[in-house]
Scaffold this motif. Sequence first.
Motif, PDB file in Angstrom:
ATOM      1  N   MET A 184       0.855  -1.118  -0.087  1.00  0.00           N
ATOM      2  CA  MET A 184      -0.059  -0.014  -0.115  1.00  0.00           C
ATOM      3  C   MET A 184       0.703   1.300  -0.032  1.00  0.00           C
ATOM      4  O   MET A 184       2.029   1.181   0.768  1.00  0.00           O
ATOM      5  CB  MET A 184      -0.982  -0.152   1.187  1.00  0.00           C
ATOM      6  CG  MET A 184      -2.073  -1.200   1.109  1.00  0.00           C
ATOM      7  SD  MET A 184      -3.045  -1.136   2.667  1.00  0.00           S
ATOM      8  CE  MET A 184      -3.874   0.407   2.338  1.00  0.00           C
ATOM      9  N   ASN A 185       0.303   2.397  -0.602  1.00  0.00           N
ATOM     10  CA  ASN A 185       1.173   3.649  -0.772  1.00  0.00           C
ATOM     11  C   ASN A 185       0.848   4.405   0.466  1.00  0.00           C
ATOM     12  O   ASN A 185      -0.337   5.032   0.555  1.00  0.00           O
ATOM     13  CB  ASN A 185       0.765   4.308  -1.953  1.00  0.00           C
ATOM     14  CG  ASN A 185       1.547   5.226  -2.281  1.00  0.00           C
ATOM     15  OD1 ASN A 185       2.655   5.633  -1.716  1.00  0.00           O
ATOM     16  ND2 ASN A 185       1.230   6.349  -3.184  1.00  0.00           N
ATOM     17  N   ILE A 186       1.817   4.400   1.351  1.00  0.00           N
ATOM     18  CA  ILE A 186       1.204   4.985   2.807  1.00  0.00           C
ATOM     19  C   ILE A 186       2.562   6.408   2.891  1.00  0.00           C
ATOM     20  O   ILE A 186       3.600   6.203   2.531  1.00  0.00           O
ATOM     21  CB  ILE A 186       1.503   4.221   4.139  1.00  0.00           C
ATOM     22  CG1 ILE A 186       0.605   2.844   3.890  1.00  0.00           C
ATOM     23  CG2 ILE A 186       1.417   5.012   5.153  1.00  0.00           C
ATOM     24  CD1 ILE A 186      -0.712   3.184   3.703  1.00  0.00           C
ATOM     25  N   SER A 187       1.980   7.717   3.078  1.00  0.00           N
ATOM     26  CA  SER A 187       2.805   8.637   2.918  1.00  0.00           C
ATOM     27  C   SER A 187       3.880   8.420   4.118  1.00  0.00           C
ATOM     28  O   SER A 187       3.665   7.871   5.247  1.00  0.00           O
ATOM     29  CB  SER A 187       1.876   9.942   3.095  1.00  0.00           C
ATOM     30  OG  SER A 187       1.327   9.792   4.450  1.00  0.00           O
ATOM     31  N   LEU A 188       5.016   9.059   3.564  1.00  0.00           N
ATOM     32  CA  LEU A 188       6.404   9.102   4.777  1.00  0.00           C
ATOM     33  C   LEU A 188       5.476   9.769   6.009  1.00  0.00           C
ATOM     34  O   LEU A 188       6.015   9.505   7.376  1.00  0.00           O
ATOM     35  CB  LEU A 188       7.307   9.988   4.279  1.00  0.00           C
ATOM     36  CG  LEU A 188       8.660  10.023   5.255  1.00  0.00           C
ATOM     37  CD1 LEU A 188       9.168   8.503   5.763  1.00  0.00           C
ATOM     38  CD2 LEU A 188       9.746  10.726   4.629  1.00  0.00           C
ATOM     39  N   ALA A 189       4.748  10.976   6.038  1.00  0.00           N
ATOM     40  CA  ALA A 189       4.476  11.812   7.149  1.00  0.00           C
ATOM     41  C   ALA A 189       3.485  10.910   8.051  1.00  0.00           C
ATOM     42  O   ALA A 189       3.746  10.877   9.102  1.00  0.00           O
ATOM     43  CB  ALA A 189       3.732  12.812   6.716  1.00  0.00           C
ATOM     44  N   ARG A 190       2.519   9.716   7.440  1.00  0.00           N
ATOM     45  CA  ARG A 190       1.853   9.252   8.286  1.00  0.00           C
ATOM     46  C   ARG A 190       2.818   8.010   9.010  1.00  0.00           C
ATOM     47  O   ARG A 190       2.498   7.606   9.897  1.00  0.00           O
ATOM     48  CB  ARG A 190       0.879   8.644   7.362  1.00  0.00           C
ATOM     49  CG  ARG A 190      -0.258   7.536   8.180  1.00  0.00           C
ATOM     50  CD  ARG A 190      -1.216   6.926   7.159  1.00  0.00           C
ATOM     51  NE  ARG A 190      -2.019   6.147   8.169  1.00  0.00           N
ATOM     52  CZ  ARG A 190      -3.044   5.381   7.665  1.00  0.00           C
ATOM     53  NH1 ARG A 190      -3.513   5.426   6.313  1.00  0.00           N
ATOM     54  NH2 ARG A 190      -3.944   4.935   8.431  1.00  0.00           N
ATOM     55  N   VAL A 223       5.920   8.151   9.936  1.00  0.00           N
ATOM     56  CA  VAL A 223       6.579   9.017  10.902  1.00  0.00           C
ATOM     57  C   VAL A 223       5.512   9.209  12.279  1.00  0.00           C
ATOM     58  O   VAL A 223       5.950   9.103  13.182  1.00  0.00           O
ATOM     59  CB  VAL A 223       7.145  10.367  10.411  1.00  0.00           C
ATOM     60  CG1 VAL A 223       7.590  11.130  11.584  1.00  0.00           C
ATOM     61  CG2 VAL A 223       8.113  10.002   9.349  1.00  0.00           C
ATOM     62  N   TRP A 224       4.293   9.753  11.744  1.00  0.00           N
ATOM     63  CA  TRP A 224       3.344   9.617  12.790  1.00  0.00           C
ATOM     64  C   TRP A 224       3.087   8.504  13.723  1.00  0.00           C
ATOM     65  O   TRP A 224       3.030   8.540  14.800  1.00  0.00           O
ATOM     66  CB  TRP A 224       2.017  10.276  12.218  1.00  0.00           C
ATOM     67  CG  TRP A 224       0.838   9.908  13.005  1.00  0.00           C
ATOM     68  CD1 TRP A 224      -0.287   9.281  12.862  1.00  0.00           C
ATOM     69  CD2 TRP A 224       0.525  10.796  14.078  1.00  0.00           C
ATOM     70  NE1 TRP A 224      -1.181   9.379  13.880  1.00  0.00           N
ATOM     71  CE2 TRP A 224      -0.759  10.144  14.822  1.00  0.00           C
ATOM     72  CE3 TRP A 224       1.277  11.461  15.238  1.00  0.00           C
ATOM     73  CZ2 TRP A 224      -1.329  10.363  16.112  1.00  0.00           C
ATOM     74  CZ3 TRP A 224       0.592  11.882  16.284  1.00  0.00           C
ATOM     75  CH2 TRP A 224      -0.657  11.324  16.923  1.00  0.00           C
ATOM     76  N   VAL A 225       3.135   7.404  12.978  1.00  0.00           N
ATOM     77  CA  VAL A 225       2.612   6.191  13.429  1.00  0.00           C
ATOM     78  C   VAL A 225       3.778   5.684  14.361  1.00  0.00           C
ATOM     79  O   VAL A 225       3.773   5.149  15.645  1.00  0.00           O
ATOM     80  CB  VAL A 225       2.505   4.933  12.342  1.00  0.00           C
ATOM     81  CG1 VAL A 225       2.304   3.681  13.071  1.00  0.00           C
ATOM     82  CG2 VAL A 225       0.903   5.335  11.942  1.00  0.00           C
ATOM     83  N   THR A 226       5.131   5.950  13.796  1.00  0.00           N
ATOM     84  CA  THR A 226       6.389   5.566  14.647  1.00  0.00           C
ATOM     85  C   THR A 226       6.367   6.213  15.921  1.00  0.00           C
ATOM     86  O   THR A 226       6.627   5.808  16.963  1.00  0.00           O
ATOM     87  CB  THR A 226       7.533   5.546  13.589  1.00  0.00           C
ATOM     88  OG1 THR A 226       7.435   4.491  12.578  1.00  0.00           O
ATOM     89  CG2 THR A 226       8.798   5.166  14.314  1.00  0.00           C
ATOM     90  N   HIS A 246      10.682  -2.665  13.504  1.00  0.00           N
ATOM     91  CA  HIS A 246      10.657  -2.193  12.163  1.00  0.00           C
ATOM     92  C   HIS A 246      10.038  -0.723  12.046  1.00  0.00           C
ATOM     93  O   HIS A 246       9.004  -0.618  11.756  1.00  0.00           O
ATOM     94  CB  HIS A 246       9.663  -3.068  11.340  1.00  0.00           C
ATOM     95  CG  HIS A 246      10.147  -4.624  11.128  1.00  0.00           C
ATOM     96  ND1 HIS A 246      11.324  -4.951  10.517  1.00  0.00           N
ATOM     97  CD2 HIS A 246       9.927  -5.902  11.903  1.00  0.00           C
ATOM     98  CE1 HIS A 246      11.617  -6.396  10.510  1.00  0.00           C
ATOM     99  NE2 HIS A 246      10.680  -6.751  11.544  1.00  0.00           N
ATOM    100  N   PRO A 247      10.824   0.165  12.294  1.00  0.00           N
ATOM    101  CA  PRO A 247      10.419   1.471  12.278  1.00  0.00           C
ATOM    102  C   PRO A 247       9.903   1.977  10.707  1.00  0.00           C
ATOM    103  O   PRO A 247      10.210   1.481   9.873  1.00  0.00           O
ATOM    104  CB  PRO A 247      11.647   2.383  12.534  1.00  0.00           C
ATOM    105  CG  PRO A 247      12.664   1.370  13.107  1.00  0.00           C
ATOM    106  CD  PRO A 247      12.362   0.112  12.759  1.00  0.00           C
TER     107      PRO A 247
END
Length: 210
Positions: free
Chosen positions: A1-7, A9-12, A65-66
Amino acid sequence: MNISLARRVWVTFSAYVIGIYASFLNRFEIIGGEHIPSTGGVLLASNHISGYETVFLPWAVIKHHPLQMVWAPAKEELFRHPFWSRIFRSWGAFPVKRGRDVRAGKTLNEMLRTEKVMLFPEGTRHRDGELGAGNRGVGKLIYEVRPQVIPTALSGLNHWKFPGFGQKARVVFGPSLDFSDLFALEDCKETHLLIVERVMQAIARQLASH
């Protein structure tokens, strides 16, 4: 799935905030994280003893797995409040209706082909810590999609109080399970039950090993 880097980073970031409470202010131990594959469809099949699991399991995975996502089906009641609905969805949870939810089932199938998904085969919480029977539907899902299945055993969380400090608990991730002999069998109820029984036996072994 194409998940944005911003999201990602937020999840991590969120996972590490949760991890401060879980593993630093308390003593949530993570064992066997090296068994979690870095790529491909992965089903984290866990026993279900506490509501904490829905945020602590992602912490355990993301610690190893960051910037990866951990998706999770959750009861639709959790999404009724607009604020919490946005938070839960941003973390990778998606609503499931009680009974047979065809739409959620399709979403789950699609995600498991490429993503990490946590699932509780028992289908209900066992606050006493006893391991219940697995749901046949999980066996069917594994037969159809054939993800890497990681047996995941949680203990101790059912005794935690919030807020609390110094409380002990652990998660144990086992090696990926081999179903090649069962995948060679007919696609039927009996085969699905054999698959989920193997999953539950593996979880039981992880519970007994530590």
